[in-house]
Design a protein around this motif. Structure first.
Motif, PDB file in Angstrom:
ATOM      1  N   LEU A 149       0.832  -1.195   0.000  1.00  0.00           N
ATOM      2  CA  LEU A 149       0.000   0.000   0.000  1.00  0.00           C
ATOM      3  C   LEU A 149       0.869   1.248   0.000  1.00  0.00           C
ATOM      4  CD1 LEU A 149      -2.927   1.012   0.103  1.00  0.00           C
ATOM      5  CD2 LEU A 149      -2.779   0.964   2.588  1.00  0.00           C
ATOM      6  N   ALA A 150       2.014   1.188   0.689  1.00  0.00           N
ATOM      7  CA  ALA A 150       2.888   2.354   0.798  1.00  0.00           C
ATOM      8  C   ALA A 150       3.888   2.458  -0.341  1.00  0.00           C
ATOM      9  CB  ALA A 150       3.656   2.296   2.120  1.00  0.00           C
ATOM     10  N   ALA A 151       3.928   1.455  -1.209  1.00  0.00           N
ATOM     11  CA  ALA A 151       4.885   1.488  -2.318  1.00  0.00           C
ATOM     12  C   ALA A 151       4.658   2.737  -3.149  1.00  0.00           C
ATOM     13  CB  ALA A 151       4.713   0.248  -3.186  1.00  0.00           C
ATOM     14  N   PRO A 152       5.730   3.323  -3.637  1.00  0.00           N
ATOM     15  CA  PRO A 152       5.579   4.541  -4.436  1.00  0.00           C
ATOM     16  C   PRO A 152       4.618   4.333  -5.597  1.00  0.00           C
ATOM     17  CG  PRO A 152       7.888   4.101  -3.972  1.00  0.00           C
ATOM     18  CD  PRO A 152       7.108   2.898  -3.499  1.00  0.00           C
ATOM     19  N   PRO A 153       3.579   5.168  -5.695  1.00  0.00           N
ATOM     20  CA  PRO A 153       2.657   5.044  -6.820  1.00  0.00           C
ATOM     21  C   PRO A 153       3.347   5.431  -8.123  1.00  0.00           C
ATOM     22  CG  PRO A 153       1.952   6.775  -5.267  1.00  0.00           C
ATOM     23  CD  PRO A 153       3.223   6.200  -4.752  1.00  0.00           C
ATOM     24  N   SER A 154       2.751   5.031  -9.227  1.00  0.00           N
ATOM     25  CA  SER A 154       3.352   5.337 -10.522  1.00  0.00           C
ATOM     26  C   SER A 154       3.442   6.845 -10.741  1.00  0.00           C
ATOM     27  CB  SER A 154       2.557   4.676 -11.649  1.00  0.00           C
ATOM     28  OG  SER A 154       1.204   5.070 -11.566  1.00  0.00           O
ATOM     29  N   ASP A 155       2.521   7.599 -10.164  1.00  0.00           N
ATOM     30  CA  ASP A 155       2.577   9.054 -10.210  1.00  0.00           C
ATOM     31  C   ASP A 155       3.117   9.531  -8.861  1.00  0.00           C
ATOM     32  OD1 ASP A 155       2.219  11.767 -10.239  1.00  0.00           O
ATOM     33  OD2 ASP A 155       0.041  11.698 -10.465  1.00  0.00           O
ATOM     34  N   PRO A 156       4.369  10.003  -8.791  1.00  0.00           N
ATOM     35  CA  PRO A 156       4.983  10.356  -7.516  1.00  0.00           C
ATOM     36  C   PRO A 156       4.205  11.385  -6.699  1.00  0.00           C
ATOM     37  CG  PRO A 156       6.598  10.413  -9.269  1.00  0.00           C
ATOM     38  CD  PRO A 156       5.252  10.225  -9.911  1.00  0.00           C
ATOM     39  N   GLY A 157       3.358  12.171  -7.311  1.00  0.00           N
ATOM     40  CA  GLY A 157       2.600  13.166  -6.564  1.00  0.00           C
ATOM     41  C   GLY A 157       1.269  12.655  -6.047  1.00  0.00           C
ATOM     42  N   SER A 158       0.938  11.389  -6.335  1.00  0.00           N
ATOM     43  CA  SER A 158      -0.382  10.887  -5.952  1.00  0.00           C
ATOM     44  C   SER A 158      -0.382  10.274  -4.558  1.00  0.00           C
ATOM     45  CB  SER A 158      -0.866   9.854  -6.976  1.00  0.00           C
ATOM     46  OG  SER A 158      -0.093   8.684  -6.885  1.00  0.00           O
ATOM     47  N   ASN A 159      -1.557  10.213  -3.976  1.00  0.00           N
ATOM     48  CA  ASN A 159      -1.791   9.563  -2.700  1.00  0.00           C
ATOM     49  C   ASN A 159      -2.895   8.543  -2.909  1.00  0.00           C
ATOM     50  OD1 ASN A 159       0.064  11.162  -1.087  1.00  0.00           O
ATOM     51  ND2 ASN A 159      -1.323  12.859  -1.497  1.00  0.00           N
ATOM     52  N   ARG A 160      -2.984   7.558  -2.016  1.00  0.00           N
ATOM     53  CA  ARG A 160      -3.974   6.497  -2.189  1.00  0.00           C
ATOM     54  C   ARG A 160      -4.825   6.333  -0.941  1.00  0.00           C
ATOM     55  NH1 ARG A 160      -0.710   1.318  -4.450  1.00  0.00           N
ATOM     56  NH2 ARG A 160       1.131   2.482  -4.969  1.00  0.00           N
ATOM     57  N   ALA A 161      -6.035   5.859  -1.124  1.00  0.00           N
ATOM     58  CA  ALA A 161      -6.912   5.494  -0.020  1.00  0.00           C
ATOM     59  C   ALA A 161      -7.671   4.243  -0.425  1.00  0.00           C
ATOM     60  CB  ALA A 161      -7.877   6.613   0.309  1.00  0.00           C
ATOM     61  N   GLN A 162      -7.995   3.413   0.573  1.00  0.00           N
ATOM     62  CA  GLN A 162      -8.702   2.167   0.299  1.00  0.00           C
ATOM     63  C   GLN A 162      -9.681   1.921   1.444  1.00  0.00           C
ATOM     64  OE1 GLN A 162      -6.054  -1.155  -0.055  1.00  0.00           O
ATOM     65  NE2 GLN A 162      -7.690  -2.652  -0.157  1.00  0.00           N
ATOM     66  N   VAL A 163     -10.900   1.517   1.114  1.00  0.00           N
ATOM     67  CA  VAL A 163     -11.908   1.198   2.119  1.00  0.00           C
ATOM     68  C   VAL A 163     -12.605  -0.079   1.693  1.00  0.00           C
ATOM     69  CG1 VAL A 163     -14.046   1.943   3.236  1.00  0.00           C
ATOM     70  CG2 VAL A 163     -12.279   3.621   2.692  1.00  0.00           C
TER      71      VAL A 163
END
Length: 131
Positions: free
Chosen positions: A25-39
């Motif tokens: 989940l914490a792995a760098p996303p393909s877009d370095p400026g993006s953040n992620r959330a999951q529910v």
């Protein structure tokens, strides 16, 4: 198995899960400026009682340093389990702290854990539990 033993076993399993799942989940996303959330939320009833599972997780990227917070909550009949983690990934340091709460038959047990990895090696590992 007594309550404290179940909490310690669940904490160990949760810590292993966090060490394997949180990096994904914490792995760098393909877009370095993006953040992620999951529910996720699951709920159903059986003749033996009800079952509820909820997971919430969020990853934040600030200047290439990643922070992930997750919370797993499960209720089965009269028993409940609440597992929270805070995971930080910087250049060569990974920090994971967790808080577990297990309630059964009106008795609540808690466990707190902290792990620090530097260059892939465990530097600190602490656990405290009580009922």
């Amino acid at each position: 198995m007594n309550r404290l033993t179940r909490l310690v076993v669940a904490s160990g399993a949760g810590l292993a899960l966090a060490l394997t799942a949180s990096p994904a989940l914490a792995a760098p996303p393909s877009d370095p400026g993006s953040n992620r959330a999951q529910v996720e939320h699951t709920e159903f009833s059986t003749p033996d009682g009800s079952y509820t599972y909820e997971f919430r997780g969020a990853t934040r990227n600030v200047d290439g340093h990643y922070t992930t917070n997750t919370r797993d909550q499960t209720t089965i009949g009269q028993s409940s389990f609440d597992y929270e983690t805070h995971y930080t990934l910087t250049d060569n340091v990974t920090k994971l702290s967790s808080q577990n709460t297990f309630t059964e038959d009106g008795v609540t047990c808690r466990a707190n854990s902290q792990v620090v990895l530097t260059n892939g090696e465990t530097r600190t590992e602490k656990t405290h539990s009580s009922c």
